[in-house]
Design a protein around this motif. Structure first.
Motif, PDB file in Angstrom:
ATOM      1  N   ILE A 124       0.856  -1.201   0.000  1.00 27.70           N
ATOM      2  CA  ILE A 124       0.000   0.000   0.000  1.00 27.70           C
ATOM      3  C   ILE A 124       0.891   1.250   0.000  1.00 27.70           C
ATOM      4  O   ILE A 124       1.689   1.440   0.922  1.00 27.70           O
ATOM      5  N   GLY A 125       0.766   2.079  -1.034  1.00 28.85           N
ATOM      6  CA  GLY A 125       1.627   3.273  -1.160  1.00 28.85           C
ATOM      7  C   GLY A 125       2.988   2.858  -1.698  1.00 28.85           C
ATOM      8  O   GLY A 125       4.020   3.056  -1.071  1.00 28.85           O
ATOM      9  N   THR A 126       2.972   2.330  -2.910  1.00 32.65           N
ATOM     10  CA  THR A 126       4.156   1.601  -3.416  1.00 32.65           C
ATOM     11  C   THR A 126       5.277   2.495  -3.949  1.00 32.65           C
ATOM     12  O   THR A 126       6.433   2.083  -4.006  1.00 32.65           O
ATOM     13  N   THR A 147      -0.538  -0.427  -4.623  1.00 33.15           N
ATOM     14  CA  THR A 147      -1.407   0.745  -4.797  1.00 33.15           C
ATOM     15  C   THR A 147      -0.618   2.026  -4.601  1.00 33.15           C
ATOM     16  O   THR A 147       0.415   2.037  -3.922  1.00 33.15           O
ATOM     17  N   ASP A 148      -1.116   3.072  -5.186  1.00 31.14           N
ATOM     18  CA  ASP A 148      -0.624   4.418  -4.875  1.00 31.14           C
ATOM     19  C   ASP A 148      -1.684   5.426  -5.315  1.00 31.14           C
ATOM     20  O   ASP A 148      -2.418   5.181  -6.276  1.00 31.14           O
ATOM     21  N   VAL A 149      -1.717   6.551  -4.624  1.00 31.07           N
ATOM     22  CA  VAL A 149      -2.648   7.610  -5.008  1.00 31.07           C
ATOM     23  C   VAL A 149      -2.085   8.403  -6.188  1.00 31.07           C
ATOM     24  O   VAL A 149      -2.813   9.106  -6.873  1.00 31.07           O
ATOM     25  N   THR A 175      -5.380   4.295  -6.186  1.00 34.06           N
ATOM     26  CA  THR A 175      -6.481   4.461  -5.236  1.00 34.06           C
ATOM     27  C   THR A 175      -5.976   5.100  -3.954  1.00 34.06           C
ATOM     28  O   THR A 175      -4.770   5.249  -3.742  1.00 34.06           O
ATOM     29  N   ASN A 176      -6.940   5.459  -3.115  1.00 36.41           N
ATOM     30  CA  ASN A 176      -6.641   5.956  -1.783  1.00 36.41           C
ATOM     31  C   ASN A 176      -6.349   4.735  -0.902  1.00 36.41           C
ATOM     32  O   ASN A 176      -7.245   3.911  -0.677  1.00 36.41           O
ATOM     33  N   TRP A 177      -5.106   4.598  -0.459  1.00 37.95           N
ATOM     34  CA  TRP A 177      -4.640   3.434   0.319  1.00 37.95           C
ATOM     35  C   TRP A 177      -5.070   2.129  -0.358  1.00 37.95           C
ATOM     36  O   TRP A 177      -4.592   1.867  -1.448  1.00 37.95           O
ATOM     37  N   ALA A 178      -6.022   1.363   0.278  1.00 38.55           N
ATOM     38  CA  ALA A 178      -6.401   0.088  -0.348  1.00 38.55           C
ATOM     39  C   ALA A 178      -7.876   0.088  -0.716  1.00 38.55           C
ATOM     40  O   ALA A 178      -8.460  -0.989  -0.908  1.00 38.55           O
ATOM     41  N   SER A 190       3.253  -1.972   4.145  1.00 42.00           N
ATOM     42  CA  SER A 190       3.202  -0.557   3.774  1.00 42.00           C
ATOM     43  C   SER A 190       4.288   0.248   4.477  1.00 42.00           C
ATOM     44  O   SER A 190       4.568   0.038   5.661  1.00 42.00           O
ATOM     45  N   ASN A 191       4.851   1.144   3.703  1.00 38.07           N
ATOM     46  CA  ASN A 191       5.727   2.179   4.264  1.00 38.07           C
ATOM     47  C   ASN A 191       5.069   3.510   3.884  1.00 38.07           C
ATOM     48  O   ASN A 191       5.409   4.123   2.892  1.00 38.07           O
ATOM     49  N   PRO A 192       4.065   3.928   4.675  1.00 37.62           N
ATOM     50  CA  PRO A 192       3.306   5.119   4.275  1.00 37.62           C
ATOM     51  C   PRO A 192       4.007   6.404   4.713  1.00 37.62           C
ATOM     52  O   PRO A 192       5.010   6.346   5.425  1.00 37.62           O
ATOM     53  N   VAL A 214       3.576  14.324  -0.922  1.00 38.53           N
ATOM     54  CA  VAL A 214       2.558  13.294  -0.696  1.00 38.53           C
ATOM     55  C   VAL A 214       3.176  12.002  -0.143  1.00 38.53           C
ATOM     56  O   VAL A 214       2.494  11.184   0.470  1.00 38.53           O
ATOM     57  N   ALA A 215       4.473  11.836  -0.351  1.00 33.87           N
ATOM     58  CA  ALA A 215       5.151  10.633   0.146  1.00 33.87           C
ATOM     59  C   ALA A 215       5.678  10.822   1.571  1.00 33.87           C
ATOM     60  O   ALA A 215       6.138   9.863   2.191  1.00 33.87           O
ATOM     61  N   LEU A 216       5.621  12.047   2.071  1.00 36.59           N
ATOM     62  CA  LEU A 216       6.202  12.346   3.386  1.00 36.59           C
ATOM     63  C   LEU A 216       5.162  12.713   4.426  1.00 36.59           C
ATOM     64  O   LEU A 216       5.281  12.348   5.597  1.00 36.59           O
TER      65      LEU A 216
HETATM   66  C1  LIG Z   1       6.915   6.932   2.233  1.00 42.77           C
HETATM   67  S1  LIG Z   1       6.443   6.711   0.533  1.00 42.77           S
HETATM   68  C2  LIG Z   1       6.906   4.990   0.351  1.00 42.77           C
HETATM   69  C3  LIG Z   1       7.171   4.572  -1.049  1.00 42.77           C
HETATM   70  C4  LIG Z   1       7.663   3.125  -1.167  1.00 42.77           C
HETATM   71  N1  LIG Z   1       6.685   2.197  -0.653  1.00 42.77           N
HETATM   72  C5  LIG Z   1       8.981   2.933  -0.452  1.00 42.77           C
HETATM   73  O1  LIG Z   1       8.984   2.338   0.632  1.00 42.77           O
HETATM   74  O2  LIG Z   1      10.015   3.393  -0.964  1.00 42.77           O
HETATM   75  C6  LIG Z   1       4.691   6.685   0.666  1.00 42.77           C
HETATM   76  C7  LIG Z   1       3.920   6.423  -0.626  1.00 42.77           C
HETATM   77  O3  LIG Z   1       2.529   6.500  -0.307  1.00 42.77           O
HETATM   78  C8  LIG Z   1       1.864   7.141  -1.367  1.00 42.77           C
HETATM   79  N2  LIG Z   1       0.617   7.732  -0.839  1.00 42.77           N
HETATM   80  C9  LIG Z   1       0.445   8.888  -0.164  1.00 42.77           C
HETATM   81  N3  LIG Z   1      -0.849   9.077   0.126  1.00 42.77           N
HETATM   82  C10 LIG Z   1      -1.514   7.994  -0.363  1.00 42.77           C
HETATM   83  C11 LIG Z   1      -2.885   7.602  -0.346  1.00 42.77           C
HETATM   84  N4  LIG Z   1      -3.826   8.367   0.209  1.00 42.77           N
HETATM   85  N5  LIG Z   1      -3.215   6.431  -0.932  1.00 42.77           N
HETATM   86  C12 LIG Z   1      -2.245   5.646  -1.519  1.00 42.77           C
HETATM   87  N6  LIG Z   1      -0.942   5.970  -1.547  1.00 42.77           N
HETATM   88  C13 LIG Z   1      -0.586   7.128  -0.973  1.00 42.77           C
HETATM   89  C14 LIG Z   1       2.840   8.185  -1.869  1.00 42.77           C
HETATM   90  O4  LIG Z   1       2.538   8.591  -3.194  1.00 42.77           O
HETATM   91  C15 LIG Z   1       4.153   7.430  -1.731  1.00 42.77           C
HETATM   92  O5  LIG Z   1       4.451   6.733  -2.924  1.00 42.77           O
END
Ligand SMILES: C[S@@+](CC[C@H](N)C(=O)[O-])C[C@H]1O[C@@H](n2cnc3c(N)ncnc32)[C@H](O)[C@@H]1O
Length: 289
Positions: A124-126, A147-149, A175-178, A190-192, A214-216
């Motif tokens: 989740i959040g790939t 998944t990823d948004v 999608t939003n999360w899963a 997941s590493n969100p 969005v990744a942080l």
């Molecule tokens: C900390 S990064 C981790 C990326 C990867 N999994 C890694 O470990 O290198 C978080 C990821 O979550 C995604 N993300 C943020 N909000 C999201 C949401 N609402 N739904 C799905 N993915 C989301 C971001 O786009 C980002 O790719």
């Protein structure tokens, strides 16, 4: 006289060292390799190889960017993770060495040989796909969904899945999360984003200016993503399956509490709270109560 590769390497390293960069020799080698196409072996066995003026100009441009603190991965367009190269772009977080403990833990939970039944993971959040693709590459019988948004991130993930030959086994969902993901998984991982919003301006420039927000951004207390993911995760984990999450320093107690509210409990593994190389508790393994 054309400049020799070894001389260029030393010059670059001196410039980067002057700019306060600790990894000056390594960065210099990566930049030369990227621009000239020379391998590490070429650089060692044929240090006198001449570097063309055109390549020197390109090297110079990259050094100037590195001197301002731009991460080396952003200059060369890829980052190594668990021994494989992953393309990175402004839409993706650079995969971090810390996340490798998540992979090691997941691999302990997945059998080395297929034991008759289909095994599936959900990431989740790939982002670049570093987690999902690494697991599929390490276990040839595994199937997965990532998944990823961010659609842009998923495009990078697809490219990385092709590069590592796992694209036929990995489904991608924007999608939003899963939300909307069907089925059950042996490992949900997941590493969100987990940085509290007010801490973002204080992150080091190499992260703040280059990893996508969005990744942080994990919201007010950094834990918003866990609240959302845990709500749906319990319904996606197979009987005897596990949920693995990465988090930041000092967040594990709160995360265990949030998981408890969603019927998830720490798995009874010796290492269900896993530390990174710096000794920080970095990820946990949960199962459905
Ligand atoms: C900390 S990064 C981790 C990326 C990867 N999994 C890694 O470990 O290198 C978080 C990821 O979550 C995604 N993300 C943020 N909000 C999201 C949401 N609402 N739904 C799905 N993915 C989301 C971001 O786009 C980002 O790719």
């Amino acid at each position: 006289m054309p400049l020799e590769a070894s001389r260029l390497h030393l010059d670059i390293a001196a410039r980067l060292r002057d700019a306060g960069i600790d990894t000056a020799m390594l960065d210099g080698r990566m930049i030369i390799r990227h621009v000239t196409g020379l391998s590490d072996i070429d650089l060692i066995s044929r240090p006198e190889t001449p570097v063309s003026d055109r390549h020197i100009v390109q090297v110079d441009e990259l050094i100037a960017r590195r001197e301002t603190g731009e991460p080396i991965s952003r200059l060369i367009g890829y980052k190594e993770f668990f021994g494989r190269e992953f393309r990175v772009t402004p839409a993706t977080l650079d995969p971090r060495p810390d996340t490798e403990v998540l992979i090691e833990t997941a691999l302990k939970l997945l059998p080395e040989q297929q034991n008759g039944k289909e095994l599936r993971i959900l990431d989740i959040g790939t982002g670049t796909g570093a987690i999902a693709i690494t697991l599929l590459a390490e276990r040839s019988f595994l199937k997965g969904v990532a998944t990823d948004v961010s659609r842009e991130a998923l495009e990078v993930c697809y490219g990385n899945s092709c590069k590592h030959g796992v694209e036929d086994r990995l489904g991608l969902v924007c999608t939003n999360w899963a939300d909307g993901v069907d089925g059950e998984f042996d490992v949900v991982i997941s590493n969100p984003p987990y940085i509290a919003s007010q801490e973002l301006p204080h992150l080091e420039a190499g992260v703040r200016n280059y990893d996508p927000r969005v990744a942080l951004d994990g919201g007010r207390d950094g834990l918003d993503a866990y609240r959302s993911i845990f709500k749906t995760a319990a319904g996606l984990i197979r009987k005897d399956g596990h949920l693995l999450v990465e988090f930041g320093k000092g967040q594990h107690e709160e995360i265990v509490k949030i998981a408890g509210q969603e019927n998830l409990t720490l798995a009874a593994l010796a290492d269900s709270l896993i530390r990174d190389l710096a000794g920080i508790i970095r990820c946990s393994v949960f199962k459905v109560c």
